[in-house]
Scaffold this motif. Structure first.
Motif, PDB file in Angstrom:
ATOM      1  N   GLY A   1      -1.288  11.018   3.365  1.00 37.42           N
ATOM      2  CA  GLY A   1      -0.147   9.963   3.132  1.00 37.42           C
ATOM      3  C   GLY A   1      -0.722   8.619   2.657  1.00 37.42           C
ATOM      4  N   PHE A   2      -0.057   8.305   1.542  1.00 40.19           N
ATOM      5  CA  PHE A   2      -0.445   6.867   0.991  1.00 40.19           C
ATOM      6  C   PHE A   2       0.969   6.011   0.567  1.00 40.19           C
ATOM      7  CE2 PHE A   2      -1.195  10.629  -1.499  1.00 40.19           C
ATOM      8  CZ  PHE A   2      -0.571  10.346  -2.600  1.00 40.19           C
ATOM      9  N   SER A   3       0.810   4.575   0.237  1.00 42.52           N
ATOM     10  CA  SER A   3       1.906   4.083  -0.128  1.00 42.52           C
ATOM     11  C   SER A   3       1.760   3.369  -1.423  1.00 42.52           C
ATOM     12  CB  SER A   3       2.164   2.993   0.992  1.00 42.52           C
ATOM     13  OG  SER A   3       2.675   3.524   1.978  1.00 42.52           O
ATOM     14  N   TYR A   4       2.576   2.829  -1.883  1.00 44.10           N
ATOM     15  CA  TYR A   4       2.703   2.041  -3.405  1.00 44.10           C
ATOM     16  C   TYR A   4       3.343   0.807  -3.179  1.00 44.10           C
ATOM     17  CZ  TYR A   4       0.593   6.171  -5.587  1.00 44.10           C
ATOM     18  OH  TYR A   4      -0.224   7.315  -5.768  1.00 44.10           O
ATOM     19  N   SER A   5       3.042  -0.236  -3.649  1.00 41.11           N
ATOM     20  CA  SER A   5       3.900  -1.379  -3.573  1.00 41.11           C
ATOM     21  C   SER A   5       4.969  -1.440  -4.549  1.00 41.11           C
ATOM     22  CB  SER A   5       2.756  -2.895  -3.773  1.00 41.11           C
ATOM     23  OG  SER A   5       2.388  -2.849  -5.094  1.00 41.11           O
ATOM     24  N   ARG A   6       5.928  -2.221  -4.267  1.00 37.03           N
ATOM     25  CA  ARG A   6       7.077  -2.320  -4.949  1.00 37.03           C
ATOM     26  C   ARG A   6       6.604  -2.782  -6.516  1.00 37.03           C
ATOM     27  NH1 ARG A   6      11.814  -0.787  -3.973  1.00 37.03           N
ATOM     28  NH2 ARG A   6      12.474  -0.778  -1.797  1.00 37.03           N
TER      29      ARG A   6
END
Length: 100
Positions: A50-55
């Motif tokens: 899992g990983f995230s990206y900023s707005r």
């Protein structure tokens, strides 16, 4: 002002005795989007990443459903603006660009 809130994609490859199932789940939240990729080969324990990206990185993001809507709109108008490029997420979950 359309926005993708959640998207799930599943791919199944059935070669040989052990099928491989790849799932990508994308969820929008207040700070951006989280992408969770799961891979299961045969009866083995599923592996997740899992990983995230900023707005800020996702400004103007065009996911699969929005891309289909845009293509239909462009076909209906029978016009194509020059240099139409959007940020997108590829099948590996990495940021890339989508050009039309």
């Amino acid at each position: 002002q359309l926005e993708t809130l959640e998207q799930e994609e599943q791919e199944c490859l059935e070669l040989g005795p052990h099928p491989t199932v790849k799932t990508t789940h994308i969820v929008s939240h207040e700070h951006g989007m989280t992408v969770t990729k799961t891979l299961q080969e045969g009866e083995a324990e599923p592996q997740s990443l899992g990983f995230s990206y900023s707005r800020a990185k996702l400004r103007g993001l065009l996911l699969e459903g929005a891309s289909l809507l845009l293509l239909r709109l462009l076909a209906r108008r029978q016009t194509m603006p020059p240099d139409l490029v959007f940020p997108a997420i590829n099948t590996e979950g990495d940021l890339c660009t989508s050009s039309y």
